[in-house]
Design an enzyme around this catalytic site. Sequence first.
Site, PDB file in Angstrom:
ATOM      1  N   GLU A   1      41.205  61.995  32.593  1.00 45.21           N
ATOM      2  CA  GLU A   1      41.083  61.222  33.836  1.00 45.21           C
ATOM      3  C   GLU A   1      40.671  62.111  35.002  1.00 45.21           C
ATOM      4  O   GLU A   1      39.874  61.713  35.833  1.00 45.21           O
ATOM      5  CB  GLU A   1      42.399  60.491  34.160  1.00 45.21           C
TER       6      GLU A   1
ATOM      7  N   CYS B   1      23.743  40.258  33.566  1.00 46.55           N
ATOM      8  CA  CYS B   1      24.238  38.870  33.527  1.00 46.55           C
ATOM      9  C   CYS B   1      23.596  38.064  32.411  1.00 46.55           C
ATOM     10  O   CYS B   1      24.229  37.175  31.837  1.00 46.55           O
ATOM     11  CB  CYS B   1      23.986  38.190  34.871  1.00 46.55           C
TER      12      CYS B   1
ATOM     13  N   CYS C   1      25.657  38.656  29.424  1.00 46.45           N
ATOM     14  CA  CYS C   1      27.095  38.768  29.686  1.00 46.45           C
ATOM     15  C   CYS C   1      27.861  37.597  29.066  1.00 46.45           C
ATOM     16  O   CYS C   1      27.512  36.432  29.288  1.00 46.45           O
ATOM     17  CB  CYS C   1      27.324  38.804  31.191  1.00 46.45           C
TER      18      CYS C   1
ATOM     19  N   CYS D   1      31.831  33.239  35.358  1.00 44.24           N
ATOM     20  CA  CYS D   1      31.881  34.212  36.467  1.00 44.24           C
ATOM     21  C   CYS D   1      31.500  33.526  37.786  1.00 44.24           C
ATOM     22  O   CYS D   1      30.401  32.975  37.922  1.00 44.24           O
ATOM     23  CB  CYS D   1      30.917  35.365  36.152  1.00 44.24           C
TER      24      CYS D   1
ATOM     25  N   CYS E   1      28.882  44.773  33.316  1.00 43.00           N
ATOM     26  CA  CYS E   1      29.002  44.403  34.728  1.00 43.00           C
ATOM     27  C   CYS E   1      28.908  45.664  35.588  1.00 43.00           C
ATOM     28  O   CYS E   1      29.856  46.071  36.245  1.00 43.00           O
ATOM     29  CB  CYS E   1      30.319  43.652  34.961  1.00 43.00           C
TER      30      CYS E   1
HETATM   31  S1  SF4 Z   1      27.838  37.330  34.917  1.00 42.79           S
HETATM   32 FE1  SF4 Z   1      29.406  38.094  36.294  1.00 42.79          FE
HETATM   33  S2  SF4 Z   1      30.728  39.337  34.994  1.00 42.79           S
HETATM   34 FE2  SF4 Z   1      28.845  39.027  33.895  1.00 42.79          FE
HETATM   35  S3  SF4 Z   1      27.600  40.816  34.391  1.00 42.79           S
HETATM   36 FE3  SF4 Z   1      27.047  39.189  35.816  1.00 42.79          FE
HETATM   37  S4  SF4 Z   1      28.338  39.557  37.595  1.00 42.79           S
HETATM   38 FE4  SF4 Z   1      29.252  40.703  35.898  1.00 42.79          FE
END
Ligand code: SF4
Length: 341
Positions: A69, A231, A234, A240, A224
């Site tokens: 860390e 997105c 995602c 989201c 993200c």
């Molecule tokens: S949809 Fe939302 S959670 Fe997914 S990558 Fe895009 S901003 Fe991030």
Amino acid sequence: MNKKLLHTVLFAWFRKHGRILPWRMRELSALHKAKKISKTKVSVLRDSTIASYFTTKWNRDPYTIIVSELMLQQTQVDRVLPKFESFIRKWPTVHDLSKAKLSEVLIEWKGLGYNRRAKFLHEMAHAVVHTHKGNFPKTEEELRKLSGVGEYTARAVLTFAYGKDIGVVDTNIRRIFSRVMFGKEAGQVDISTKEFFAVIDQSVPRGKGDPWNQALMDFGALVCTAKAPKCDVCPLQTVCIANLSEQKHGFRNYADSLATKNKKINIKKSGAKKIPFKQADRYFRGKVIDILRDGHQHMEKLYQQVERDHKLRDKKRWGNIIESLMIDGLIAIRGSTVSLA
Ligand code: SF4
């Protein structure tokens, strides 16, 4: 947001895409084995490593968690990987590190930057061995008394080493929650830090703090991301809030809206004056430590070398840099000789 859904989706993603990192391994020997085996076997090892977070109750060594860390605090994972391995090979336990000289630790730290972290680790090892009889504290309050251990690192130890169900609030995790739950960027959310931490803590599935935090960290590092979230691929795109709200505003997804905003910010920023890294005090401090890693130096010769090789032509500033390194306990001056502390 439905917590169960969040857990199911992110855990499924993590099992498939989670990273294989040495400080996550049950034994470091597994990592050395991983280097010698084929790609297929590495993926089997990755799967079994990730599966072990879900199925087994086991403790990692708080020492390796703190070393990793601290190294990761200001240095990217790719640069940390080889340094972490060689550091742990050299000082496999906190007892070993407590016996090392600070100058040895600073030499080993080469390439990681922000040398004060090496000193913090050295002090931490001393405190654990001499004040805590070799046992790492088990509360956030006590852990935070150790050098270099702040709220984030203390929480990382509590969850990764002791399996506590609490959130590890790093920049990745802060960003994910800000976007997914509040539809904003981190720092723009309208609740206090305490309330924000409570939201993150409450999201931790019972008995799974370890894999949950690892999953979030990987998701923030790989999907993200800060500047260009993916997105399109995602698994949270349909829940989201940031993504859904930007789609309502006509954008294809949140990533497109963010790219448009960042473009405007970059145009503004390009007009602002920025000090190049090679002219910053931090750069010269690093160069002084780099030179001293090869052995002590006469003060004047040291200045001449920094002046010649790194173009520092300001004796007053030089004095301030040397003074700051002394105050930080990284160098020692005896007469006209300078060395690592
Ligand atoms: S949809 Fe939302 S959670 Fe997914 S990558 Fe895009 S901003 Fe991030």
